[in-house]
Design an enzyme around this catalytic site. Structure first.
Site, PDB file in Angstrom:
ATOM      1  N   ARG A   1      38.709  25.819  55.250  1.00  0.00           N
ATOM      2  CA  ARG A   1      37.992  26.974  54.663  1.00  0.00           C
ATOM      3  C   ARG A   1      38.962  27.613  53.677  1.00  0.00           C
ATOM      4  NH1 ARG A   1      34.565  31.722  57.439  1.00  0.00           N
ATOM      5  NH2 ARG A   1      33.089  30.012  57.259  1.00  0.00           N
TER       6      ARG A   1
ATOM      7  N   HIS B   1      28.879  26.284  50.989  1.00  0.00           N
ATOM      8  CA  HIS B   1      29.065  26.312  52.446  1.00  0.00           C
ATOM      9  C   HIS B   1      28.147  25.256  53.065  1.00  0.00           C
ATOM     10  CE1 HIS B   1      30.275  27.625  56.265  1.00  0.00           C
ATOM     11  NE2 HIS B   1      29.725  28.824  56.331  1.00  0.00           N
TER      12      HIS B   1
ATOM     13  N   GLN C   1      27.057  25.016  56.939  1.00  0.00           N
ATOM     14  CA  GLN C   1      26.114  26.071  57.338  1.00  0.00           C
ATOM     15  C   GLN C   1      24.679  25.624  57.071  1.00  0.00           C
ATOM     16  OE1 GLN C   1      26.630  29.373  58.661  1.00  0.00           O
ATOM     17  NE2 GLN C   1      24.445  29.066  58.990  1.00  0.00           N
TER      18      GLN C   1
ATOM     19  N   ASP D   1      22.068  37.031  52.830  1.00  0.00           N
ATOM     20  CA  ASP D   1      23.485  36.960  53.214  1.00  0.00           C
ATOM     21  C   ASP D   1      24.112  38.296  52.814  1.00  0.00           C
ATOM     22  OD1 ASP D   1      26.016  36.053  53.995  1.00  0.00           O
ATOM     23  OD2 ASP D   1      26.276  34.702  52.293  1.00  0.00           O
TER      24      ASP D   1
ATOM     25  N   CYS E   1      23.348  33.457  57.694  1.00  0.00           N
ATOM     26  CA  CYS E   1      24.455  32.639  58.210  1.00  0.00           C
ATOM     27  C   CYS E   1      25.361  33.428  59.154  1.00  0.00           C
ATOM     28  CB  CYS E   1      25.250  32.047  57.056  1.00  0.00           C
ATOM     29  SG  CYS E   1      26.083  33.261  56.022  1.00  0.00           S
TER      30      CYS E   1
ATOM     31  N   ARG F   1      25.500  25.328  64.344  1.00  0.00           N
ATOM     32  CA  ARG F   1      26.745  24.980  63.648  1.00  0.00           C
ATOM     33  C   ARG F   1      27.499  23.930  64.470  1.00  0.00           C
ATOM     34  NH1 ARG F   1      29.013  28.526  60.039  1.00  0.00           N
ATOM     35  NH2 ARG F   1      30.506  26.834  59.822  1.00  0.00           N
TER      36      ARG F   1
END
Ligand code: CP
Ligand code: NVA
Length: 307
Positions: free
Chosen positions: A107, A134, A137, A225, A266, A294
């Protein structure tokens, strides 16, 4: 070697296979203790390095647990504590880690860091979020949608708010999985044109809208988000809040979507900012299923990487 860098870089067949694998192994674990080993152990005797240059709850824990369930071991590394955060090159870091680990999840901030790591790594590299995307996700989100409502192909996804990294991975997934995306938000925060054009070139219907009430009509899935991502300057907070306030997902917005529409985020969520408590905790919300998936989706991604 198979890196999982972005959804638009993996074949549609492989992506569908990964989602199916995730659903199957999730089913097979029903009723099992959380730390029980899977019946098949594709990561047996394998070491996975998990590098974090930004904070994380879900990515960190779900990758760690997933590797262990698959029979492997992890080392969790924080970028600032590695020589990487003190001037060692990404290329040399990749060469060194390849001697110790069998897979690397990172990440990071700039996409270039991920790409350089993958270029110089002798082992598979997985994108655990960059400023630009991402992908793991959205693999979990597709699994989640399909578990609740069946195939996502042909459905209308409405993304409200910031055209950010998570939105970009939805655009990548749109043409791989065959769904439509309406982005609704302020012009200043539109998704990158290159992602919109790529999806349109590959036959996805992508609409750009400014009015949330109109855009959400006919939605099968409503997604939002945070208004300020980890890579956004804290000085931009107030301006972003002002721009994004009209794009909050609340009960009135959800009423205009299809009656069986789902709500996704998310996480982490900023309750009463981009989404109200009533929607987060309401009957259409599947945010905690997304978080659970996930684990399952990433296990399938890792299995694909080493297969
Ligand atoms: N959704 C997500 O990636 O969460 P974390 O930042 O907690 O990993
Ligand atoms: N867009 C958010 C997602 C966090 C999982 C961020 O990049 O901070």
């Amino acid at each position: 070697m198979k890196h999982f860098l972005d959804i638009n870089k993996v074949s549609a067949d492989d992506l569908h296979m990964i989602i199916n694998q995730a659903k199957t192994t999730k089913q097979a674990r029903l009723g099992q203790p959380k730390a029980a080993l899977d019946s098949e152990l594709p990561l047996k005797d394998k070491m996975v390095a998990l590098i974090f240059e930004k904070p994380s709850t879900r990515t960190r824990v779900s990758f760690d647990v997933g590797v262990r369930q698959m029979g492997g071991q992890t080392m969790v590394l924080s970028g600032s504590e590695m020589q990487l955060g003190h001037g060692e090159s990404i290329a040399d870091t990749a060469r060194v880690l390849s001697r110790y680990a069998d897979m690397i999840m990172i990440r990071t901030f700039e996409e270039a860091t991920l790409l350089e790591l993958a270029e110089h790594s002798d082992v598979p590299v997985i994108n655990g979020l960059t400023d630009r995307s991402h992908p793991v996700q959205i693999m979990a989100d597709i699994q989640t949608y399909e578990e609740h409502r069946g195939p996502i192909k042909g459905k209308k996804v409405v993304w409200s708010g910031d055209g950010n990294n998570v939105c970009a991975s939805f655009l990548h997934a749109s043409w791989k999985f065959g769904f439509d995306v309406t982005f609704v938000g302020p012009k200043e925060l539109d998704p990158e044109a290159v992602f919109i054009e790529e999806a349109r070139r590959n036959s996805s219907k992508i609409e750009i809208a400014r009015n949330l009430e109109e855009a959400v009509a006919g939605a099968d899935l409503v997604v939002t988000d945070t208004w300020v991502s980890m890579h956004d300057a804290s000085s931009a907070r107030e301006r972003r809040h002002n721009l994004l306030r009209p794009y909050q997902i609340n009960d009135d917005v959800m009423k205009r979507a299809n009656p069986d529409a789902l709500f996704m985020h998310c996480l982490p969520a900023h309750r009463e900012e981009e989404v109200t408590n009533s929607v987060m905790d309401g009957p259409q919300s599947v945010v905690f299923d997304e978080a659970e998936n996930r684990l399952h989706a990433q296990k399938a991604v890792m299995r694909w990487c080493v297969s």
